[in-house]
Motif scaffolding. Structure first.
Motif, PDB file in Angstrom:
ATOM      1  N   PRO A   1     -18.742   9.469 -65.705  1.00  0.00           N
ATOM      2  CA  PRO A   1     -19.641  10.638 -65.625  1.00  0.00           C
ATOM      3  C   PRO A   1     -20.066  10.994 -64.198  1.00  0.00           C
ATOM      4  N   TYR A   2     -19.918  10.033 -63.282  1.00  0.00           N
ATOM      5  CA  TYR A   2     -20.390  10.241 -61.902  1.00  0.00           C
ATOM      6  C   TYR A   2     -19.526  11.290 -61.211  1.00  0.00           C
ATOM      7  N   GLY A   3     -20.155  12.182 -60.452  1.00  0.00           N
ATOM      8  CA  GLY A   3     -19.458  13.355 -59.944  1.00  0.00           C
ATOM      9  C   GLY A   3     -18.592  13.172 -58.719  1.00  0.00           C
ATOM     10  N   LYS A   4     -18.716  12.056 -58.016  1.00  0.00           N
ATOM     11  CA  LYS A   4     -17.983  11.894 -56.756  1.00  0.00           C
ATOM     12  C   LYS A   4     -17.074  10.669 -56.792  1.00  0.00           C
ATOM     13  N   PHE A   5     -15.987  10.763 -56.040  1.00  0.00           N
ATOM     14  CA  PHE A   5     -15.112   9.601 -55.888  1.00  0.00           C
ATOM     15  C   PHE A   5     -15.801   8.542 -55.040  1.00  0.00           C
ATOM     16  N   ILE A   6     -15.614   7.294 -55.436  1.00  0.00           N
ATOM     17  CA  ILE A   6     -16.025   6.172 -54.593  1.00  0.00           C
ATOM     18  C   ILE A   6     -14.754   5.413 -54.211  1.00  0.00           C
ATOM     19  N   THR A   7     -14.911   4.261 -53.586  1.00  0.00           N
ATOM     20  CA  THR A   7     -13.772   3.475 -53.134  1.00  0.00           C
ATOM     21  C   THR A   7     -12.842   3.105 -54.282  1.00  0.00           C
ATOM     22  N   LEU A   8     -11.554   3.233 -54.044  1.00  0.00           N
ATOM     23  CA  LEU A   8     -10.569   2.734 -54.988  1.00  0.00           C
ATOM     24  C   LEU A   8     -10.186   1.307 -54.606  1.00  0.00           C
ATOM     25  N   ARG A   9      -9.977   0.486 -55.607  1.00  0.00           N
ATOM     26  CA  ARG A   9      -9.466  -0.862 -55.346  1.00  0.00           C
ATOM     27  C   ARG A   9      -8.080  -0.742 -54.717  1.00  0.00           C
ATOM     28  N   THR A  10      -7.870  -1.420 -53.592  1.00  0.00           N
ATOM     29  CA  THR A  10      -6.606  -1.322 -52.869  1.00  0.00           C
ATOM     30  C   THR A  10      -5.929  -2.677 -52.794  1.00  0.00           C
ATOM     31  N   PRO A  11      -4.831  -2.874 -53.517  1.00  0.00           N
ATOM     32  CA  PRO A  11      -4.086  -4.131 -53.394  1.00  0.00           C
ATOM     33  C   PRO A  11      -3.598  -4.285 -51.952  1.00  0.00           C
ATOM     34  N   HIS A  12      -3.872  -5.443 -51.374  1.00  0.00           N
ATOM     35  CA  HIS A  12      -3.504  -5.651 -49.971  1.00  0.00           C
ATOM     36  C   HIS A  12      -2.051  -6.109 -49.907  1.00  0.00           C
ATOM     37  N   ASN A  13      -1.157  -5.134 -50.070  1.00  0.00           N
ATOM     38  CA  ASN A  13       0.259  -5.461 -50.030  1.00  0.00           C
ATOM     39  C   ASN A  13       1.089  -4.195 -49.908  1.00  0.00           C
ATOM     40  N   ALA A  14       2.405  -4.326 -50.076  1.00  0.00           N
ATOM     41  CA  ALA A  14       3.334  -3.218 -49.878  1.00  0.00           C
ATOM     42  C   ALA A  14       2.925  -2.001 -50.699  1.00  0.00           C
ATOM     43  N   GLN A  15       2.893  -0.834 -50.046  1.00  0.00           N
ATOM     44  CA  GLN A  15       2.389   0.376 -50.685  1.00  0.00           C
ATOM     45  C   GLN A  15       3.448   1.470 -50.729  1.00  0.00           C
ATOM     46  N   PRO A  16       3.830   1.930 -51.932  1.00  0.00           N
ATOM     47  CA  PRO A  16       4.799   3.025 -52.027  1.00  0.00           C
ATOM     48  C   PRO A  16       4.150   4.378 -51.776  1.00  0.00           C
ATOM     49  N   TYR A  17       4.888   5.250 -51.094  1.00  0.00           N
ATOM     50  CA  TYR A  17       4.386   6.578 -50.766  1.00  0.00           C
ATOM     51  C   TYR A  17       5.471   7.634 -50.947  1.00  0.00           C
ATOM     52  N   LEU A  18       5.012   8.850 -51.163  1.00  0.00           N
ATOM     53  CA  LEU A  18       5.841  10.031 -51.008  1.00  0.00           C
ATOM     54  C   LEU A  18       5.569  10.593 -49.610  1.00  0.00           C
ATOM     55  N   LYS A  19       6.624  10.971 -48.927  1.00  0.00           N
ATOM     56  CA  LYS A  19       6.422  11.551 -47.599  1.00  0.00           C
ATOM     57  C   LYS A  19       5.580  12.827 -47.696  1.00  0.00           C
TER      58      LYS A  19
END
Length: 331
Positions: free
Chosen positions: A203-221
């Motif tokens: 219900p909260y209106g704003k994004f807070i920190t996302l849990r970030t696994p400390h390891n290899a991260q896939p991305y789209l360019k």
């Protein structure tokens, strides 16, 4: 089959030229503040095991982009067709060089010449120690990731930088709309108990920190291109920070943007990924390597590791037990 590249950043802290330049800009050879720390740059000598792990356990990778300030390990075969040696000056604007700030080095990686549209970013303390399939990182053309919130204490210096990211995220995304649109991705059953804050904060209106696994991260360019289009002013202004600063924007900005756009497939990355702080869990790290308990591990360095030399020797022995043969990246 999509082309998938790996990007890894590395520095040779023992290089006299690098040391002289580092001392010139930092004012001293070692400082534990503002990211000027031996633990941030020192090399265990384990890099060859990173390449061995990639070749043995992820042979499907198209290209490895090896990013440095112009350095190269003497044993590395630069003529390997899968290897692209990348100098910071090849893709970071000259006015921001030299830089010792990882967040600056990382925010421009989409500019690396020849980088595939799908890539996985590694720090040099992230290792592949068991077989990984393409689907571990990308599925249906999208990065595999976990979208769950995390409490982040306000006194943390890293949190202060995350808050910078969140200002941009909340400016461009409506949290309720995002979570409603991608409900099944935010409440995927594979997340288990890690999703508990998603339910509490729905219900909260704003994004807070996302849990970030400390390891290899896939991305789209394309994610990097979108973020730069939205926040070019902020990213450019803070690229002058040669060392970490409180007004930095971290790589979590790009990952969070990617998740908010819905450009991910839900995957509990903690199921086969583990970060070991070597200051407190060296024995567990060694055991995990020997037993290949995970697909991906992070060996997190710290200047206060007890019996440092012995810990490093134990880790080397563990790597040798699972990756004894030279890779084609070694001369």
């Amino acid at each position: 089959m999509m082309d998938i590249d790996f990007v890894i950043t590395w520095v040779d802290m023992d290089d006299p030229k690098w040391q002289a330049e580092f001392a010139k800009y930092s004012g001293k050879k070692e400082n534990t503040k503002n990211g000027v720390s031996k633990a941030r740059f020192r090399d265990y000598g384990f890099l060859k095991y990173w390449f061995r792990g990639v070749e043995k356990f992820a042979p499907w990778v198209r290209k490895i982009h090896f990013v440095t300030s112009g350095q190269k390990p003497e044993w590395l075969d630069e003529n390997n067709p899968k290897l692209n040696l990348v100098n910071h000056k090849d893709y970071i604007p000259a006015q921001f060089l030299p830089t010792y700030n990882s967040v600056v080095i990382e925010r421009y990686i989409h500019k690396i010449p020849g980088l595939a549209d799908h890539f996985v970013y590694f720090n040099d303390d992230f290792y592949i120690i068991n077989k990984v399939r393409i689907e571990r990182f990308f599925k249906n053309g999208l990065p595999c990731d976990i979208a769950v919130f995390q409490y982040n204490p306000s006194w943390s210096q890293w949190y202060k930088r995350i808050k910078n990211n969140l200002k941009i995220i909340n400016r461009h995304f409506d949290k309720k709309e995002v979570m409603e649109r991608d409900h099944d991705k935010w409440f995927h059953k594979s997340y288990g108990s890690k999703a508990r804050l998603n339910y509490l904060l729905k219900p909260y209106g704003k994004f807070i920190t996302l849990r970030t696994p400390h390891n290899a991260q896939p991305y789209l360019k394309s994610t990097f291109e979108e973020v730069w289009a939205a926040a070019e002013k902020e990213l450019t202004e803070t690229s002058v920070n040669r060392f970490r600063a409180l007004n930095d924007y971290t790589p979590e900005l790009f990952r969070t943007w990617q998740i908010c756009r819905g450009n991910f497939e839900p995957y509990n990355t903690y199921s086969d990924t583990k970060m070991f702080p070597l200051m407190i869990r060296p024995k567990q790290a060694v055991k995990a390597i020997y037993e290949q308990s995970y697909s991906l591990i992070c060996l997190n360095d710290n200047v206060h590791i007890r019996n440092y030399e012995q810990v490093m020797e134990n880790i080397k022995d563990a790597f040798e037990s699972i990756l004894p043969e030279k890779s084609s990246f070694e001369l």
